[in-house]
Motif scaffolding. Structure first.
Motif, short mmCIF file in Angstrom:
data_model
loop_
_atom_site.label_atom_id
_atom_site.label_comp_id
_atom_site.label_asym_id
_atom_site.label_seq_id
_atom_site.Cartn_x
_atom_site.Cartn_y
_atom_site.Cartn_z
N THR A 1 0.81 -1.22 0.00
CA THR A 1 0.00 0.00 0.00
C THR A 1 0.84 1.27 0.00
O THR A 1 0.32 2.35 -0.26
CB THR A 1 -0.94 0.04 1.22
N SER B 1 -13.52 -7.99 -3.57
CA SER B 1 -12.43 -7.07 -3.27
C SER B 1 -12.19 -6.99 -1.76
O SER B 1 -13.09 -7.27 -0.96
CB SER B 1 -12.75 -5.67 -3.81
N HIS C 1 -2.92 6.35 4.67
CA HIS C 1 -3.60 6.82 3.46
C HIS C 1 -5.10 6.99 3.61
O HIS C 1 -5.70 7.82 2.93
CB HIS C 1 -3.32 5.87 2.30
N LEU D 1 -8.76 2.11 1.50
CA LEU D 1 -8.28 1.59 0.22
C LEU D 1 -9.11 0.38 -0.19
O LEU D 1 -9.77 -0.25 0.63
CB LEU D 1 -6.80 1.18 0.32
N ARG D 2 -9.02 0.04 -1.47
CA ARG D 2 -9.65 -1.18 -1.98
C ARG D 2 -8.66 -1.89 -2.90
O ARG D 2 -8.02 -1.26 -3.74
CB ARG D 2 -10.93 -0.85 -2.74
N TRP D 3 -8.57 -3.22 -2.72
CA TRP D 3 -7.67 -4.02 -3.55
C TRP D 3 -8.44 -5.18 -4.16
O TRP D 3 -9.13 -5.92 -3.46
CB TRP D 3 -6.52 -4.56 -2.73
N THR E 1 -4.67 -7.64 -9.06
CA THR E 1 -4.15 -6.32 -9.44
C THR E 1 -2.91 -6.02 -8.62
O THR E 1 -2.67 -6.61 -7.57
CB THR E 1 -5.20 -5.22 -9.24
N PRO F 1 -3.43 -1.41 -4.40
CA PRO F 1 -4.76 -0.95 -3.98
C PRO F 1 -5.06 0.44 -4.54
O PRO F 1 -4.16 1.21 -4.86
CB PRO F 1 -4.65 -0.91 -2.45
N GLU F 2 -6.36 0.75 -4.62
CA GLU F 2 -6.79 2.08 -5.03
C GLU F 2 -7.34 2.83 -3.83
O GLU F 2 -7.91 2.24 -2.90
CB GLU F 2 -7.85 1.98 -6.12
N LEU F 3 -7.19 4.13 -3.84
CA LEU F 3 -7.71 4.98 -2.76
C LEU F 3 -9.19 5.22 -2.97
O LEU F 3 -9.61 5.69 -4.03
CB LEU F 3 -6.96 6.31 -2.73
N LEU F 4 -9.98 4.90 -1.95
CA LEU F 4 -11.42 5.17 -1.99
C LEU F 4 -11.78 6.45 -1.25
O LEU F 4 -12.64 7.22 -1.68
CB LEU F 4 -12.19 4.00 -1.37
#
Length: 306
Positions: free
Chosen positions: A82, A96, A104, A107-109, A113, A116-119
């Motif tokens: 992360t 997910s 941060h 997050l979602r992973w 992939t 993770p992406e920031l939500l």
């Protein structure tokens, strides 16, 4: 700390399931350890146990920002990083993993992939104090704790609810170190571990979405306090305690009926049921070990388990 007839809680001996392999340990200084484990070199600090539909166990390694997967045959691998300090995990129904990352935010992973992406990184342009743990209710609302460095000296930790619509509700703003979080099988009561108050709070979830009459459901003692929480189908709350060497089983009335004792160190931080069973796994974070034990009841079904 005693059950209704004032006898000691029944002892359940946990056993070692697996440990973080030496090849994956990182014995180096970290800013997280400097702040939270001063003077120590933390080669890992495992939390967030969560099972996926295939039976794999996911864990976080906070100081080194890693998401780990342990297969059903106990093979470990690092599946994502992360770049922060990931703590709690919760499985969404879509497969997910949602991550409470202290640095941060939310997050979602998605498995397969790279990162993770920031939500959600703030509320009303104000940064979070430091997210800790999270859980979904049966409708997909996400409840999460914002702990930071709060405690009895600064009882300003927060508890939020993120609705599927994206609406973010502030439910509590006065918790001394909000940590683990759980919802009872009826969906009517919210439980929050207030670590530095050494207590678990319980409060009704009202029809309008607010909370009311928060109270100390059970109080403990020790140099740290209650950490991760898990629920069984009969309304028993399992409380991992980060300094007393195990986890407490507390019935729906608040009586402590069992104590799950660690055979390793005393830093038992998080706990999770294997889906559809009475088997729990617990993280003993100081030694990088995953423990297991059988409890009196079967774990409550979670949103991510369908």
């Amino acid at each position: 700390m005693w059950n209704v007839n004032f006898t000691a809680p029944q002892i359940i001996e946990a056993r070692v399931l697996t440990r973080l392999p030496d090849a994956l340990r990182l014995p180096r200084r970290s800013a997280w350890a400097d702040a939270n484990k001063p003077g120590q070199i933390a080669d890992s600090f495992l939390e967030g146990p969560t099972f996926d539909a295939q039976g794999s166990l996911y864990l976080t390694d906070i100081p080194h920002g890693r998401l780990l997967r342990v297969s059903s045959d106990l093979q470990w691998e690092v599946v994502a990083e992360t770049g922060g300090w990931p703590n709690g995990l919760a499985l969404h129904r879509d497969g997910s993993l949602w991550i409470a990352d202290y640095r941060h935010g939310l997050l979602r992973w998605n498995p397969g992939t790279e990162a993770p992406e920031l939500l959600l990184g703030h509320r009303n342009s104000e940064s979070f104090k430091g997210l800790n743990d999270l859980t979904f209710d049966a409708d997909g609302n996400l409840y999460f704790t914002d702990q930071g460095q709060t405690g009895l000296h600064d009882p300003s930790g927060r508890v939020y609810r993120l609705r599927p619509s994206g609406q973010l509700d502030l439910l509590l703003s006065n918790v001394p170190s909000p940590n683990g979080i759980a919802i009872d099988p009826s969906g009517r009561f919210l439980f929050v571990a207030a670590t530095r108050a050494n207590a678990v709070w319980r409060m009704p979830l009202l029809p309008d979405g607010s909370v009311s009459k928060a109270g100390a459901f059970q109080t403990f003692f020790g140099t740290s306090g209650p950490d991760g929480l898990a629920m069984d189908r009969d309304g028993r709350l399992v409380v991992a305690h980060a300094s007393l060497g195990g986890a407490f089983v507390v019935d729906a009335h608040g009586w402590c009926t069992h104590f799950v004792r660690s055979p390793m160190g005393g830093t038992v931080t998080n706990i999770a049921f294997r889906p559809g069973t009475n088997m729990v796994v617990m993280t003993e974070s100081a030694t990088g070990t995953v423990l297991e034990a059988e409890l009196p009841g079967v774990g409550m079904g979670l949103f991510g388990q369908g």
